[in-house]
Design a protein around this motif. Structure first.
Motif, PDB file in Angstrom:
ATOM      1  N   HIS A   1       0.692  -1.350  -0.249  1.00  0.00           N
ATOM      2  CA  HIS A   1      -0.044  -0.007  -0.084  1.00  0.00           C
ATOM      3  C   HIS A   1       0.926   1.210   0.246  1.00  0.00           C
ATOM      4  CE1 HIS A   1      -3.612   2.029   0.233  1.00  0.00           C
ATOM      5  NE2 HIS A   1      -3.281   2.668   1.240  1.00  0.00           N
ATOM      6  N   ARG A   2       1.951   1.189   0.726  1.00  0.00           N
ATOM      7  CA  ARG A   2       2.787   2.354   0.672  1.00  0.00           C
ATOM      8  C   ARG A   2       3.396   2.644  -0.891  1.00  0.00           C
ATOM      9  NH1 ARG A   2       7.124   1.163   3.039  1.00  0.00           N
ATOM     10  NH2 ARG A   2       7.782   3.378   4.189  1.00  0.00           N
ATOM     11  N   SER A   3       3.715   1.539  -1.485  1.00  0.00           N
ATOM     12  CA  SER A   3       4.213   1.763  -3.023  1.00  0.00           C
ATOM     13  C   SER A   3       3.073   2.384  -3.687  1.00  0.00           C
ATOM     14  CB  SER A   3       4.774   0.258  -3.575  1.00  0.00           C
ATOM     15  OG  SER A   3       3.761  -0.353  -3.763  1.00  0.00           O
ATOM     16  N   VAL A   4       1.704   1.855  -3.427  1.00  0.00           N
ATOM     17  CA  VAL A   4       0.681   2.382  -4.194  1.00  0.00           C
ATOM     18  C   VAL A   4       0.745   4.044  -4.038  1.00  0.00           C
ATOM     19  CG1 VAL A   4      -1.872   2.300  -4.225  1.00  0.00           C
ATOM     20  CG2 VAL A   4      -0.631   0.254  -4.434  1.00  0.00           C
ATOM     21  N   LEU A   5       0.650   4.428  -2.881  1.00  0.00           N
ATOM     22  CA  LEU A   5       0.770   5.680  -2.329  1.00  0.00           C
ATOM     23  C   LEU A   5       1.635   6.516  -3.204  1.00  0.00           C
ATOM     24  CD1 LEU A   5       0.030   5.541   1.423  1.00  0.00           C
ATOM     25  CD2 LEU A   5      -1.804   6.575  -0.040  1.00  0.00           C
ATOM     26  N   GLN A   6       2.902   6.072  -3.168  1.00  0.00           N
ATOM     27  CA  GLN A   6       3.729   6.649  -3.970  1.00  0.00           C
ATOM     28  C   GLN A   6       3.507   6.667  -5.448  1.00  0.00           C
ATOM     29  OE1 GLN A   6       5.520   8.172  -1.973  1.00  0.00           O
ATOM     30  NE2 GLN A   6       7.247   7.054  -1.425  1.00  0.00           N
ATOM     31  N   TYR A   7       2.904   5.685  -6.091  1.00  0.00           N
ATOM     32  CA  TYR A   7       2.239   5.471  -7.402  1.00  0.00           C
ATOM     33  C   TYR A   7       1.307   6.703  -7.774  1.00  0.00           C
ATOM     34  CZ  TYR A   7      -0.152   3.695 -11.537  1.00  0.00           C
ATOM     35  OH  TYR A   7      -0.713   3.210 -12.619  1.00  0.00           O
ATOM     36  N   ASN A   8       0.288   6.575  -6.702  1.00  0.00           N
ATOM     37  CA  ASN A   8      -0.717   7.694  -6.777  1.00  0.00           C
ATOM     38  C   ASN A   8      -0.189   9.141  -6.935  1.00  0.00           C
ATOM     39  OD1 ASN A   8      -2.500   5.406  -6.850  1.00  0.00           O
ATOM     40  ND2 ASN A   8      -3.435   5.541  -4.884  1.00  0.00           N
ATOM     41  N   THR A   9       0.746   9.297  -5.980  1.00  0.00           N
ATOM     42  CA  THR A   9       1.344  10.733  -5.872  1.00  0.00           C
ATOM     43  C   THR A   9       2.011  10.949  -7.318  1.00  0.00           C
ATOM     44  OG1 THR A   9       1.955  10.287  -3.628  1.00  0.00           O
ATOM     45  CG2 THR A   9       3.266  12.033  -4.924  1.00  0.00           C
ATOM     46  N   ALA A  10       2.671  10.133  -7.877  1.00  0.00           N
ATOM     47  CA  ALA A  10       3.132   9.939  -9.330  1.00  0.00           C
ATOM     48  C   ALA A  10       2.088  10.513 -10.398  1.00  0.00           C
ATOM     49  CB  ALA A  10       3.819   8.958  -9.771  1.00  0.00           C
ATOM     50  N   GLN A  11       0.740   9.879 -10.018  1.00  0.00           N
ATOM     51  CA  GLN A  11      -0.138  10.149 -10.970  1.00  0.00           C
ATOM     52  C   GLN A  11      -0.710  11.592 -10.827  1.00  0.00           C
ATOM     53  OE1 GLN A  11      -2.323   6.720 -10.458  1.00  0.00           O
ATOM     54  NE2 GLN A  11      -2.113   6.278 -12.440  1.00  0.00           N
ATOM     55  N   VAL A  12      -0.809  11.994  -9.949  1.00  0.00           N
ATOM     56  CA  VAL A  12      -1.442  13.289  -9.625  1.00  0.00           C
ATOM     57  C   VAL A  12      -0.375  14.398  -9.975  1.00  0.00           C
ATOM     58  CG1 VAL A  12      -2.160  15.049  -7.728  1.00  0.00           C
ATOM     59  CG2 VAL A  12      -2.662  12.423  -7.605  1.00  0.00           C
ATOM     60  N   TYR A  13       0.881  14.157  -9.834  1.00  0.00           N
ATOM     61  CA  TYR A  13       1.968  15.057 -10.229  1.00  0.00           C
ATOM     62  C   TYR A  13       1.893  15.024 -11.913  1.00  0.00           C
ATOM     63  CZ  TYR A  13       4.417  16.359  -6.086  1.00  0.00           C
ATOM     64  OH  TYR A  13       4.898  16.842  -4.845  1.00  0.00           O
ATOM     65  N   VAL A  14       1.833  14.074 -12.508  1.00  0.00           N
ATOM     66  CA  VAL A  14       1.364  14.094 -13.991  1.00  0.00           C
ATOM     67  C   VAL A  14       0.358  14.937 -14.299  1.00  0.00           C
ATOM     68  CG1 VAL A  14       0.922  12.726 -15.976  1.00  0.00           C
ATOM     69  CG2 VAL A  14       2.389  11.763 -14.453  1.00  0.00           C
ATOM     70  N   MET A  15      -0.912  14.881 -13.739  1.00  0.00           N
ATOM     71  CA  MET A  15      -1.781  15.673 -14.109  1.00  0.00           C
ATOM     72  C   MET A  15      -1.541  17.270 -13.635  1.00  0.00           C
ATOM     73  SD  MET A  15      -5.159  13.851 -12.030  1.00  0.00           S
ATOM     74  CE  MET A  15      -6.352  15.240 -12.445  1.00  0.00           C
ATOM     75  N   LEU A  16      -0.778  17.543 -12.901  1.00  0.00           N
ATOM     76  CA  LEU A  16      -0.504  18.726 -12.422  1.00  0.00           C
ATOM     77  C   LEU A  16       0.541  19.257 -13.622  1.00  0.00           C
ATOM     78  CD1 LEU A  16      -0.297  18.578  -8.400  1.00  0.00           C
ATOM     79  CD2 LEU A  16      -2.107  19.835  -9.940  1.00  0.00           C
ATOM     80  N   ASP A  17       1.198  18.504 -14.273  1.00  0.00           N
ATOM     81  CA  ASP A  17       2.216  18.745 -15.314  1.00  0.00           C
ATOM     82  C   ASP A  17       3.501  19.068 -14.525  1.00  0.00           C
ATOM     83  OD1 ASP A  17       3.061  19.213 -17.792  1.00  0.00           O
ATOM     84  OD2 ASP A  17       2.666  21.218 -17.945  1.00  0.00           O
ATOM     85  N   ARG A  18       3.880  18.217 -13.554  1.00  0.00           N
ATOM     86  CA  ARG A  18       5.164  18.483 -12.841  1.00  0.00           C
ATOM     87  C   ARG A  18       5.858  17.021 -13.091  1.00  0.00           C
ATOM     88  NH1 ARG A  18       3.647  20.646  -6.984  1.00  0.00           N
ATOM     89  NH2 ARG A  18       5.707  20.098  -6.577  1.00  0.00           N
ATOM     90  N   ALA A  19       6.559  16.968 -14.230  1.00  0.00           N
ATOM     91  CA  ALA A  19       7.011  15.865 -14.632  1.00  0.00           C
ATOM     92  C   ALA A  19       8.307  15.071 -14.047  1.00  0.00           C
ATOM     93  CB  ALA A  19       7.265  15.911 -16.310  1.00  0.00           C
ATOM     94  N   GLU A  20       8.825  16.230 -13.561  1.00  0.00           N
ATOM     95  CA  GLU A  20       9.964  15.676 -12.527  1.00  0.00           C
ATOM     96  C   GLU A  20       9.970  15.239 -11.294  1.00  0.00           C
ATOM     97  OE1 GLU A  20      13.243  15.130 -13.727  1.00  0.00           O
ATOM     98  OE2 GLU A  20      12.655  15.768 -15.629  1.00  0.00           O
ATOM     99  N   ASP A  21       8.714  15.771 -10.559  1.00  0.00           N
ATOM    100  CA  ASP A  21       8.248  15.254  -9.357  1.00  0.00           C
ATOM    101  C   ASP A  21       7.585  13.936  -9.716  1.00  0.00           C
ATOM    102  OD1 ASP A  21       8.975  17.306  -7.682  1.00  0.00           O
ATOM    103  OD2 ASP A  21       7.379  18.517  -8.639  1.00  0.00           O
ATOM    104  N   ALA A  22       6.797  13.871 -10.765  1.00  0.00           N
ATOM    105  CA  ALA A  22       5.936  12.473 -11.102  1.00  0.00           C
ATOM    106  C   ALA A  22       7.077  11.509 -11.294  1.00  0.00           C
ATOM    107  CB  ALA A  22       5.373  12.740 -12.433  1.00  0.00           C
ATOM    108  N   LEU A  23       8.331  11.561 -11.984  1.00  0.00           N
ATOM    109  CA  LEU A  23       9.214  10.408 -12.344  1.00  0.00           C
ATOM    110  C   LEU A  23       9.867  10.373 -10.989  1.00  0.00           C
ATOM    111  CD1 LEU A  23      10.663  11.935 -15.573  1.00  0.00           C
ATOM    112  CD2 LEU A  23       9.592   9.946 -15.319  1.00  0.00           C
ATOM    113  N   ALA A  24      10.182  11.051 -10.164  1.00  0.00           N
ATOM    114  CA  ALA A  24      10.629  10.794  -8.742  1.00  0.00           C
ATOM    115  C   ALA A  24       9.896   9.890  -7.972  1.00  0.00           C
ATOM    116  CB  ALA A  24      10.995  11.978  -7.898  1.00  0.00           C
ATOM    117  N   TYR A  25       8.388  10.079  -8.013  1.00  0.00           N
ATOM    118  CA  TYR A  25       7.631   9.110  -7.223  1.00  0.00           C
ATOM    119  C   TYR A  25       7.396   7.704  -8.138  1.00  0.00           C
ATOM    120  CZ  TYR A  25       6.668  12.490  -3.440  1.00  0.00           C
ATOM    121  OH  TYR A  25       6.813  13.250  -2.410  1.00  0.00           O
TER     122      TYR A  25
END
Length: 623
Positions: A418-442
């Motif tokens: 579940h902790r990995s899923v939370l990191q993945y979901n964070t990455a997906q939200v950063y994609v929506m916010l057009d913050r690619a580097e943050d998304a890639l980090a997550y």
């Protein structure tokens, strides 16, 4: 996501294959090899018949020293050959496969089971190429009308993909030719009443065998249940022990759900529900556990209304404990958010907020660690709702705060999935916010925690590709391919990336793989056509444009491109027909009229030529 606990269970298969001419002499015109199998789900479980073929391939490839091919098909062999699973260890097990009980908070998507089907068909093709590329093989499936969803899909895919490799699939079926063709066009039918050279039926479970098996079943050995559940259900039904048959069916249902075999899981629901109240009694944990498993199979098989009715009638009136009601309200929220044919965000919000209230009220009544986890889990569902409501920053905060709370209170080891899923979901939200580097980090954080989950690599590869970082993207696509049974999307994405780098030969290979797995992809034909045009192969380009339009007749881009190609070849009539259709579909684009004007000019239609130029100017003025 699944809040129901795991229960373990079944599928059976006995090697019942026979070569051509099993009675000594093959008839004239017979195939070089005939493989007769029993596909009846009630006798062999999910992979009835399919497992027989896979086992024979596994044995014969092993005898030929083709460990490379066995290794290439590791995921599907591991899953289909339950009897040999201890000898076929899964090379790349993701956390969804290894987590159990409350730790397992993500179900497999149905697509994962379809990937296994693709892999098993690929195993058949590799097996034949390795042993007898010039031979004609015939796979004969008896009991086809009683095959379940995944086995039926396997036979259809084997018929489609195997035809070019000398494999014919014949099924014994009561369906007429038209009905069978609608289900799977490549199958050949024999009348179900024609016994033919049917494989021997599996040995029935007798009293002595049942008594010998019973200790393993009582210990809850997963493989014992997986292998023997079909025979157990038949055994109990034959003795008039319907309640015991329902208990075996419940085991089968839960294990099918665990593996992502949702249609198979749903097929047991009616048998289980007939005895459900007697099985659970006043045990609220058992009630919720089993309902959660039944629910997952039903919604994944498209029976959303029955799944909702099940929650409202079999769970809601009987659950008193706040943590169980929290789980129930979470699931009701997901019904209206994820599974309903028409999502209802207001109802989804109502139920998810009730779930949050319930789990807050459960503090002190359950262990603190469990309360913390369930709070974070429910907040993750709320984050998903906030995304759908267009509130991504709130979703981001919920994911990040949940991860921090789990880590702070439970440490780094518990609830890794579940902790990995939370990191993945964070990455997906950063994609929506057009913050690619943050998304890639997550995405990288998710990969570090769950290194063999293929989708993480495919999706982050897509993000890198959109940034023009093609070599990095290709490296991730390669890992996505390695860590999963085959799926068409990753080969498509890799092909697009390779075409961007100008590696057209590699791109065409990737597109061919993707199309083999899923031929219904008009966009691949269009991209391939453009590659062929650039490499000067006009005939191949035209063939791909034809294929693209056959699959998507209203594709404006394909119509325009094919018109240009026809025009360049002097085929003005076909060019004009494509441009007429493009303009009908997209009437406000001035370039379409200018293209058609050029065709009219070449056809010496001066008045139509000038008329289209005037319409192009009018479109520009209106814009």
């Amino acid at each position: 996501m699944n809040l129901a606990a795991d229960v373990t269970v079944p599928t059976a298969a006995t090697l019942r294959l026979r070569p051509a001419g099993a009675d000594g002499a093959a008839p004239a015109g017979a195939p070089d090899r005939r493989l007769a199998i029993d596909a009846d789900f009630h006798r062999g479980g999910t992979w009835a018949g399919v497992a027989d073929l896979a086992e024979l391939a596994w044995r014969e490839l092993g005898e030929r020293g083709r460990d490379d091919l066995i290794d290439a098909h590791n995921p599907e062999l591991h899953m289909a050959l339950a009897r040999h699973r201890e000898r076929i260890a899964l090379k790349y097990a993701c956390l969804t496969e290894t987590a159990h009980d409350a730790e397992r908070t993500r179900n497999f998507p149905l697509d994962r089971a379809y990937r296994l089907v693709h892999g098993l068909v690929g195993l058949m093709l590799d097996w034949k190429r390795a042993l007898a590329p010039q031979q004609r093989w015939q796979v004969v499936a008896f009991g086809y009308d009683h095959a379940q969803h995944l086995a039926s899909r396997f036979f259809a895919e084997l018929a489609r993909r195997g035809a070019a490799h000398g494999i014919e699939v014949i099924v014994y079926s009561a369906l007429d030719t038209d009905a069978l063709a609608q289900r799977a066009p490549g199958l050949h039918a024999q009348a179900a009443s024609d016994a033919g050279a049917a494989p021997p039926a599996p040995a029935a479970l007798d009293d002595a065998a049942y008594a010998a098996l019973q200790p393993r079943l009582e210990r809850g050995e997963p493989l014992a249940w997986e292998i023997h559940a079909p025979a157990l259900i038949v055994y109990h039904r034959g003795r008039g022990e319907d309640a015991l048959a329902a208990r075996a069916a419940l085991r089968a249902l839960c294990l099918s759900n665990h593996y992502g075999y949702y249609h198979e899981s749903a097929s047991f629901a009616d048998t289980v529900l007939a005895h459900f109240e007697d099985m659970v009694g006043d045990d609220e944990d058992a009630r919720w556990n089993y309902i959660g498993n039944i629910f997952q199979g039903l919604v994944s098989a498209g029976r959303q209304e029955l799944a909702l009715e099940l929650i409202l009638t079999r769970a809601e009136p009987h659950l008193r404990r706040r943590e169980l009601r929290a789980k129930m309200n979470y699931l009701l929220s997901m019904i209206h958010l994820r599974y309903a044919r028409t999502p209802d965000l207001a109802l989804a919000e109502h139920y998810i907020l009730l779930a949050a209230q319930d789990i807050a009220a459960a503090r002190g009544a359950i262990q603190d660690a469990d309360q913390t986890f369930l709070r974070v889990f429910i907040d993750n569902g709320l984050a998903f709702l906030r995304v759908r409501q267009g509130r991504p920053r709130e979703a981001l905060a919920l994911c990040q705060e949940g991860y921090a709370l789990l880590t702070r209170e439970l440490g780094d080891d518990r609830h890794a999935l579940h902790r990995s899923v939370l990191q993945y979901n964070t990455a997906q939200v950063y994609v929506m916010l057009d913050r690619a580097e943050d998304a890639l980090a997550y995405y990288r954080k998710s990969m570090e925690m769950d290194p063999y989950y293929s989708e993480y690599y495919n999706e982050s590869g897509n993000l890198l590709q959109r940034q023009g970082r093609f070599e990095e993207a290709l490296a991730l696509y390669e890992l996505a391919v390695r860590y999963s049974a085959p799926y068409p999307e990753v080969h498509f994405n890799r092909g697009v990336c390779q075409s961007q780098t100008g590696d057209w030969e590699a791109a065409l290979d990737s597109f061919a793989l993707s199309l083999e797995l899923n031929p219904q992809q008009p966009e691949i034909h269009q991209i391939r056509a453009e590659i062929h045009e650039q490499s000067g192969d006009a005939d191949a380009a035209l063939a791909d444009y034809d294929a693209a339009i056959a699959l998507a007749a209203d594709s404006v881009a394909a119509r325009v491109n094919r018109a240009v190609l026809h025009y360049g070849r002097g085929d003005y009539a076909h060019a004009l027909a494509d441009m007429d259709r493009a303009i009908a579909l997209d009437p406000d684009n001035p370039e379409h009229y200018e293209n058609r004007a050029e065709i009219h000019k070449s056809m010496r239609r001066e008045e139509l030529y000038r008329h289209d130029l005037d319409r192009a100017e009018a479109c520009r003025a209106a814009a």
